[in-house]
Design a protein around this motif. Structure first.
Motif, PDB file in Angstrom:
ATOM      1  N   LYS A  37     -48.888   6.641 -43.651  1.00 12.83           N
ATOM      2  CA  LYS A  37     -47.764   5.731 -43.877  1.00 12.83           C
ATOM      3  C   LYS A  37     -46.508   6.146 -43.107  1.00 12.83           C
ATOM      4  O   LYS A  37     -45.439   5.571 -43.315  1.00 12.83           O
ATOM      5  N   LEU A  38     -46.643   7.123 -42.235  1.00 11.43           N
ATOM      6  CA  LEU A  38     -45.515   7.520 -41.398  1.00 11.43           C
ATOM      7  C   LEU A  38     -45.209   6.381 -40.428  1.00 11.43           C
ATOM      8  O   LEU A  38     -46.089   5.929 -39.699  1.00 11.43           O
ATOM      9  N   ARG A  39     -43.974   5.904 -40.428  1.00 10.44           N
ATOM     10  CA  ARG A  39     -43.610   4.757 -39.601  1.00 10.44           C
ATOM     11  C   ARG A  39     -42.599   5.094 -38.514  1.00 10.44           C
ATOM     12  O   ARG A  39     -42.579   4.466 -37.474  1.00 10.44           O
ATOM     13  N   TRP A  40     -41.736   6.066 -38.763  1.00  7.43           N
ATOM     14  CA  TRP A  40     -40.776   6.451 -37.727  1.00  7.43           C
ATOM     15  C   TRP A  40     -40.251   7.856 -37.983  1.00  7.43           C
ATOM     16  O   TRP A  40     -40.265   8.351 -39.107  1.00  7.43           O
ATOM     17  N   SER A  41     -39.825   8.491 -36.921  1.00  9.62           N
ATOM     18  CA  SER A  41     -39.106   9.760 -37.010  1.00  9.62           C
ATOM     19  C   SER A  41     -38.006   9.735 -35.957  1.00  9.62           C
ATOM     20  O   SER A  41     -38.121   9.040 -34.946  1.00  9.62           O
ATOM     21  N   THR A  42     -36.945  10.464 -36.216  1.00  8.41           N
ATOM     22  CA  THR A  42     -35.788  10.441 -35.328  1.00  8.41           C
ATOM     23  C   THR A  42     -35.590  11.801 -34.678  1.00  8.41           C
ATOM     24  O   THR A  42     -35.666  12.836 -35.347  1.00  8.41           O
ATOM     25  N   LEU A  43     -35.336  11.796 -33.387  1.00  6.02           N
ATOM     26  CA  LEU A  43     -35.108  13.020 -32.631  1.00  6.02           C
ATOM     27  C   LEU A  43     -33.655  13.061 -32.170  1.00  6.02           C
ATOM     28  O   LEU A  43     -33.045  12.023 -31.922  1.00  6.02           O
TER      29      LEU A  43
END
Length: 262
Positions: free
Chosen positions: A189-195
């Motif tokens: 269910k991981l949809r986004w991550s921010t760098l």
């Protein structure tokens, strides 16, 4: 995306919406009742669709390009093409090797979701460390009644209850009285991550007060290289933030206008 056609005036739609309606997947609902479970998709005319890979192959074979497609740069790592009637639109077929794509996929699962980078899970569970490893080991994320540690930011606390979550194994008998969720489910269910600079989705803006790491150097160099053809001479792209999107089976990618992007 699936849907049924409607009679809305085509002139009311933007060029993108017209193309979306034209190439959307529709099913034939006029089939007999016996075949409802095996409904067939309606045929779609793809004659006007650009095949980027085919364009690259034709260019390498005989330098012949479809009408309206031009070569913008041929001394780049891979030829950069443009559309004559779409100023500002460039595409680079085969810009990333298979090896590079695989490397980025691995990083997107193992490194990019690591705190202080935020993901869509932060709002409910707070920072989650080593999600990919926990999923491989079959662990569960368990609600812990102990107080929240000072390492969490107020942004994480404000969006969830005052509970911590930690990974443990299914053999732990104390799980029977705790809320749990499997690491594999969270990974799926991981949809986004921010760098880099962290994005606050509630405010639609970057929150410079949140802890963050710089974008990985290799990713910075790659983005600089790919941005070169679109920039004036002497101007260098300086990435300081990125959003990584995750797509599962059956997900579709749609065009999005981000007026708040950096």
């Amino acid at each position: 995306m699936y849907g049924t056609e409607n009679n809305r005036d085509d002139s009311e739609r933007t060029a993108f919406r017209r193309a979306e309606k034209k190439y959307k997947l529709y099913y034939d609902y006029n089939a007999s009742s016996k075949n409802k479970k095996k409904k067939q998709p309606k045929p779609v005319d793809l004659a006007e669709v650009l095949d980027f890979r085919s364009i690259l192959e034709c260019y390498h074979q005989n330098a012949v390009l479809p009408s309206g497609v031009i070569v913008l740069h041929d001394k780049f790592t891979s030829p950069v093409f443009a559309l004559q009637n779409r100023p500002g639109f460039y595409f680079i077929p085969g810009a990333l090797s298979i090896e590079k794509q695989c490397s980025l996929i691995r990083e997107s699962l193992t490194d990019f979701p690591q705190p202080p980078n935020r993901t869509n899970h932060n709002a409910l569970y707070g920072p989650i460390q080593d999600l990919f490893v926990a999923a491989k080991e079959g662990k569960l994320l368990v609600e812990d009644n102990s107080p929240i540690t000072s390492s969490e930011t107020y942004a994480d606390i404000d969006h969830r209850d005052d509970k911590e979550w930690k990974f443990t194994t299914e053999k732990d008998m104390s799980l029977r009285k705790c809320r749990t969720v499997s690491a594999s489910v969270l990974l799926r269910k991981l949809r986004w991550s921010t760098l880099g600079l962290q994005f606050d989705w509630s405010k639609r803006n970057y929150d410079v007060s949140l802890p963050h790491n710089k974008i990985p150097e290799a990713l910075c160099e790659l983005s600089k290289q790919l941005a070169k053809p679109a920039l004036p001479g002497g101007v260098e792209f300086r990435p300081d933030a990125a959003i990584v999107n995750y797509f599962g089976l059956g997900d579709t990618l749609v065009a999005t206008l981000m007026t708040w992007s950096r």
